[in-house]
Design a protein around this motif. Structure first.
Motif, PDB file in Angstrom:
ATOM      1  N   HIS A  10      24.810  10.491  31.451  1.00 50.14           N
ATOM      2  CA  HIS A  10      25.997  10.253  30.637  1.00 50.14           C
ATOM      3  C   HIS A  10      26.655   8.993  31.170  1.00 50.14           C
ATOM      4  O   HIS A  10      26.988   8.911  32.348  1.00 50.14           O
ATOM      5  CB  HIS A  10      26.989  11.414  30.701  1.00 50.14           C
ATOM      6  CG  HIS A  10      28.266  11.104  29.978  1.00 50.14           C
ATOM      7  ND1 HIS A  10      28.349  11.149  28.600  1.00 50.14           N
ATOM      8  CD2 HIS A  10      29.467  10.700  30.421  1.00 50.14           C
ATOM      9  CE1 HIS A  10      29.570  10.784  28.239  1.00 50.14           C
ATOM     10  NE2 HIS A  10      30.268  10.512  29.315  1.00 50.14           N
ATOM     11  N   VAL A  11      26.807   8.010  30.307  1.00 50.46           N
ATOM     12  CA  VAL A  11      27.488   6.772  30.683  1.00 50.46           C
ATOM     13  C   VAL A  11      28.955   6.952  30.332  1.00 50.46           C
ATOM     14  O   VAL A  11      29.294   7.270  29.194  1.00 50.46           O
ATOM     15  CB  VAL A  11      26.880   5.564  29.934  1.00 50.46           C
ATOM     16  CG1 VAL A  11      27.614   4.291  30.310  1.00 50.46           C
ATOM     17  CG2 VAL A  11      25.395   5.442  30.232  1.00 50.46           C
ATOM     18  N   ALA A  17      33.430   0.137  28.772  1.00 50.29           N
ATOM     19  CA  ALA A  17      34.557  -0.782  28.571  1.00 50.29           C
ATOM     20  C   ALA A  17      34.464  -1.981  29.503  1.00 50.29           C
ATOM     21  O   ALA A  17      34.703  -3.121  29.087  1.00 50.29           O
ATOM     22  CB  ALA A  17      35.880  -0.044  28.780  1.00 50.29           C
ATOM     23  N   ARG A  18      34.100  -1.753  30.752  1.00 54.17           N
ATOM     24  CA  ARG A  18      34.016  -2.864  31.707  1.00 54.17           C
ATOM     25  C   ARG A  18      32.893  -3.827  31.368  1.00 54.17           C
ATOM     26  O   ARG A  18      33.055  -5.044  31.441  1.00 54.17           O
ATOM     27  CB  ARG A  18      33.872  -2.320  33.118  1.00 54.17           C
ATOM     28  CG  ARG A  18      35.160  -1.736  33.619  1.00 54.17           C
ATOM     29  CD  ARG A  18      35.074  -1.330  35.072  1.00 54.17           C
ATOM     30  NE  ARG A  18      36.366  -0.827  35.496  1.00 54.17           N
ATOM     31  CZ  ARG A  18      36.572   0.394  35.948  1.00 54.17           C
ATOM     32  NH1 ARG A  18      35.562   1.231  36.075  1.00 54.17           N
ATOM     33  NH2 ARG A  18      37.779   0.771  36.299  1.00 54.17           N
ATOM     34  N   VAL A  19      31.743  -3.297  31.007  1.00 56.11           N
ATOM     35  CA  VAL A  19      30.615  -4.158  30.634  1.00 56.11           C
ATOM     36  C   VAL A  19      30.961  -4.932  29.359  1.00 56.11           C
ATOM     37  O   VAL A  19      30.710  -6.142  29.265  1.00 56.11           O
ATOM     38  CB  VAL A  19      29.326  -3.328  30.460  1.00 56.11           C
ATOM     39  CG1 VAL A  19      28.197  -4.179  29.892  1.00 56.11           C
ATOM     40  CG2 VAL A  19      28.915  -2.712  31.794  1.00 56.11           C
ATOM     41  N   PRO A  59      37.751  -5.704  35.377  1.00 57.74           N
ATOM     42  CA  PRO A  59      38.847  -5.199  34.552  1.00 57.74           C
ATOM     43  C   PRO A  59      38.378  -4.959  33.120  1.00 57.74           C
ATOM     44  O   PRO A  59      37.547  -5.685  32.606  1.00 57.74           O
ATOM     45  CB  PRO A  59      39.882  -6.323  34.610  1.00 57.74           C
ATOM     46  CG  PRO A  59      39.091  -7.554  34.909  1.00 57.74           C
ATOM     47  CD  PRO A  59      37.911  -7.113  35.725  1.00 57.74           C
ATOM     48  N   ALA A  60      38.932  -3.927  32.518  1.00 56.37           N
ATOM     49  CA  ALA A  60      38.563  -3.597  31.137  1.00 56.37           C
ATOM     50  C   ALA A  60      39.741  -3.747  30.192  1.00 56.37           C
ATOM     51  O   ALA A  60      39.679  -3.271  29.068  1.00 56.37           O
ATOM     52  CB  ALA A  60      38.014  -2.176  31.080  1.00 56.37           C
ATOM     53  N   ASP A  61      40.821  -4.400  30.631  1.00 54.97           N
ATOM     54  CA  ASP A  61      41.966  -4.601  29.752  1.00 54.97           C
ATOM     55  C   ASP A  61      41.510  -5.277  28.462  1.00 54.97           C
ATOM     56  O   ASP A  61      40.736  -6.222  28.483  1.00 54.97           O
ATOM     57  CB  ASP A  61      43.020  -5.481  30.427  1.00 54.97           C
ATOM     58  CG  ASP A  61      43.734  -4.775  31.550  1.00 54.97           C
ATOM     59  OD1 ASP A  61      43.544  -3.554  31.698  1.00 54.97           O
ATOM     60  OD2 ASP A  61      44.472  -5.440  32.285  1.00 54.97           O
ATOM     61  N   GLY A  62      42.006  -4.772  27.353  1.00 52.56           N
ATOM     62  CA  GLY A  62      41.658  -5.349  26.067  1.00 52.56           C
ATOM     63  C   GLY A  62      40.458  -4.702  25.407  1.00 52.56           C
ATOM     64  O   GLY A  62      40.073  -5.085  24.314  1.00 52.56           O
ATOM     65  N   ALA A  99      24.808  -6.148  21.914  1.00 51.95           N
ATOM     66  CA  ALA A  99      23.494  -6.377  22.534  1.00 51.95           C
ATOM     67  C   ALA A  99      23.522  -6.071  24.030  1.00 51.95           C
ATOM     68  O   ALA A  99      22.641  -5.376  24.547  1.00 51.95           O
ATOM     69  CB  ALA A  99      23.059  -7.820  22.301  1.00 51.95           C
ATOM     70  N   GLU A 100      24.515  -6.583  24.736  1.00 51.70           N
ATOM     71  CA  GLU A 100      24.541  -6.433  26.193  1.00 51.70           C
ATOM     72  C   GLU A 100      24.880  -5.013  26.632  1.00 51.70           C
ATOM     73  O   GLU A 100      24.266  -4.490  27.559  1.00 51.70           O
ATOM     74  CB  GLU A 100      25.501  -7.442  26.817  1.00 51.70           C
ATOM     75  CG  GLU A 100      25.076  -8.886  26.620  1.00 51.70           C
ATOM     76  CD  GLU A 100      23.739  -9.218  27.278  1.00 51.70           C
ATOM     77  OE1 GLU A 100      23.379  -8.585  28.293  1.00 51.70           O
ATOM     78  OE2 GLU A 100      23.051 -10.119  26.770  1.00 51.70           O
ATOM     79  N   VAL A 101      25.857  -4.387  25.995  1.00 56.53           N
ATOM     80  CA  VAL A 101      26.192  -3.005  26.351  1.00 56.53           C
ATOM     81  C   VAL A 101      25.027  -2.088  25.975  1.00 56.53           C
ATOM     82  O   VAL A 101      24.661  -1.187  26.735  1.00 56.53           O
ATOM     83  CB  VAL A 101      27.503  -2.541  25.689  1.00 56.53           C
ATOM     84  CG1 VAL A 101      27.736  -1.058  25.913  1.00 56.53           C
ATOM     85  CG2 VAL A 101      28.677  -3.345  26.233  1.00 56.53           C
ATOM     86  N   GLY A 102      24.421  -2.332  24.821  1.00 57.17           N
ATOM     87  CA  GLY A 102      23.269  -1.545  24.405  1.00 57.17           C
ATOM     88  C   GLY A 102      22.110  -1.675  25.375  1.00 57.17           C
ATOM     89  O   GLY A 102      21.477  -0.673  25.744  1.00 57.17           O
ATOM     90  N   ALA A 103      21.822  -2.900  25.817  1.00 62.39           N
ATOM     91  CA  ALA A 103      20.730  -3.118  26.772  1.00 62.39           C
ATOM     92  C   ALA A 103      21.027  -2.457  28.114  1.00 62.39           C
ATOM     93  O   ALA A 103      20.134  -1.894  28.751  1.00 62.39           O
ATOM     94  CB  ALA A 103      20.495  -4.613  26.960  1.00 62.39           C
ATOM     95  N   TYR A 104      22.260  -2.504  28.542  1.00 63.86           N
ATOM     96  CA  TYR A 104      22.656  -1.958  29.841  1.00 63.86           C
ATOM     97  C   TYR A 104      22.678  -0.435  29.845  1.00 63.86           C
ATOM     98  O   TYR A 104      22.305   0.193  30.837  1.00 63.86           O
ATOM     99  CB  TYR A 104      24.030  -2.512  30.230  1.00 63.86           C
ATOM    100  CG  TYR A 104      24.472  -2.156  31.623  1.00 63.86           C
ATOM    101  CD1 TYR A 104      23.904  -2.773  32.730  1.00 63.86           C
ATOM    102  CD2 TYR A 104      25.459  -1.208  31.831  1.00 63.86           C
ATOM    103  CE1 TYR A 104      24.302  -2.444  34.014  1.00 63.86           C
ATOM    104  CE2 TYR A 104      25.863  -0.877  33.110  1.00 63.86           C
ATOM    105  CZ  TYR A 104      25.287  -1.500  34.202  1.00 63.86           C
ATOM    106  OH  TYR A 104      25.686  -1.158  35.468  1.00 63.86           O
ATOM    107  N   THR A 105      23.109   0.163  28.741  1.00 61.19           N
ATOM    108  CA  THR A 105      23.328   1.610  28.716  1.00 61.19           C
ATOM    109  C   THR A 105      22.295   2.390  27.906  1.00 61.19           C
ATOM    110  O   THR A 105      22.181   3.597  28.075  1.00 61.19           O
ATOM    111  CB  THR A 105      24.709   1.934  28.118  1.00 61.19           C
ATOM    112  OG1 THR A 105      24.736   1.502  26.747  1.00 61.19           O
ATOM    113  CG2 THR A 105      25.821   1.280  28.908  1.00 61.19           C
ATOM    114  N   GLY A 106      21.600   1.728  26.984  1.00 59.82           N
ATOM    115  CA  GLY A 106      20.686   2.424  26.093  1.00 59.82           C
ATOM    116  C   GLY A 106      21.382   3.084  24.910  1.00 59.82           C
ATOM    117  O   GLY A 106      20.764   3.830  24.164  1.00 59.82           O
ATOM    118  N   LEU A 107      22.656   2.801  24.727  1.00 56.82           N
ATOM    119  CA  LEU A 107      23.438   3.393  23.639  1.00 56.82           C
ATOM    120  C   LEU A 107      23.461   2.478  22.417  1.00 56.82           C
ATOM    121  O   LEU A 107      23.303   1.259  22.548  1.00 56.82           O
ATOM    122  CB  LEU A 107      24.878   3.626  24.096  1.00 56.82           C
ATOM    123  CG  LEU A 107      25.084   4.565  25.274  1.00 56.82           C
ATOM    124  CD1 LEU A 107      26.526   4.489  25.773  1.00 56.82           C
ATOM    125  CD2 LEU A 107      24.719   5.991  24.895  1.00 56.82           C
TER     126      LEU A 107
END
Length: 122
Positions: A10-11, A17-19, A59-62, A99-107
């Motif tokens: 589970h991510v 948010a940070r990625v 940081p994940a602000d925004g 693309a980047e969050v999907g590649a990093y997490t598989g989601l």
């Protein structure tokens, strides 16, 4: 089968948010990410309650992220500068973050972009 147990992953929302924030900031035309009121108040409370906490994390602000099953819904609130087309910046952020969050997490990562402010050069 190799006899290894099945891995259940589970991510967390904060990881997504940070990625997402990291990659959104790298898109040309993004001047800053803008925290919403809730994020700003939580950040202020955290800094008062935990003054010694390491602030080295990304940081994940925004960025707001919510992971549900095999997807993560992401909302990025940003500031751009006059001279950049809001639509082009938003589309670039959507592509990069998805693309980047999907590649990093598989989601699967649908991304919503809110342009909260445009800075004017003086």
């Amino acid at each position: 089968m190799s006899g290894l147990p099945e891995v259940r992953l589970h991510v967390g929302d904060a990881v997504v948010a940070r990625v997402a924030a990291h990659h959104a900031r790298r898109v040309p035309g993004v001047v800053a990410l803008r925290a919403d009121l809730t994020q700003a108040l939580l950040g202020l409370a955290d800094s008062v309650l935990h003054p010694d906490r390491d602030r080295g994390a990304l940081p994940a602000d925004g960025v707001h992220a919510e992971v549900r099953g095999g997807s993560a819904e992401v909302t990025v609130t940003l500031v751009t500068r006059l001279g950049f087309t809001c639509r082009d910046v938003a589309q670039a952020v959507q592509r990069e973050v998805a693309a980047e969050v999907g590649a990093y997490t598989g989601l699967d990562v649908p991304v919503r972009v809110v342009v909260a402010e445009v800075l004017l050069d003086r």
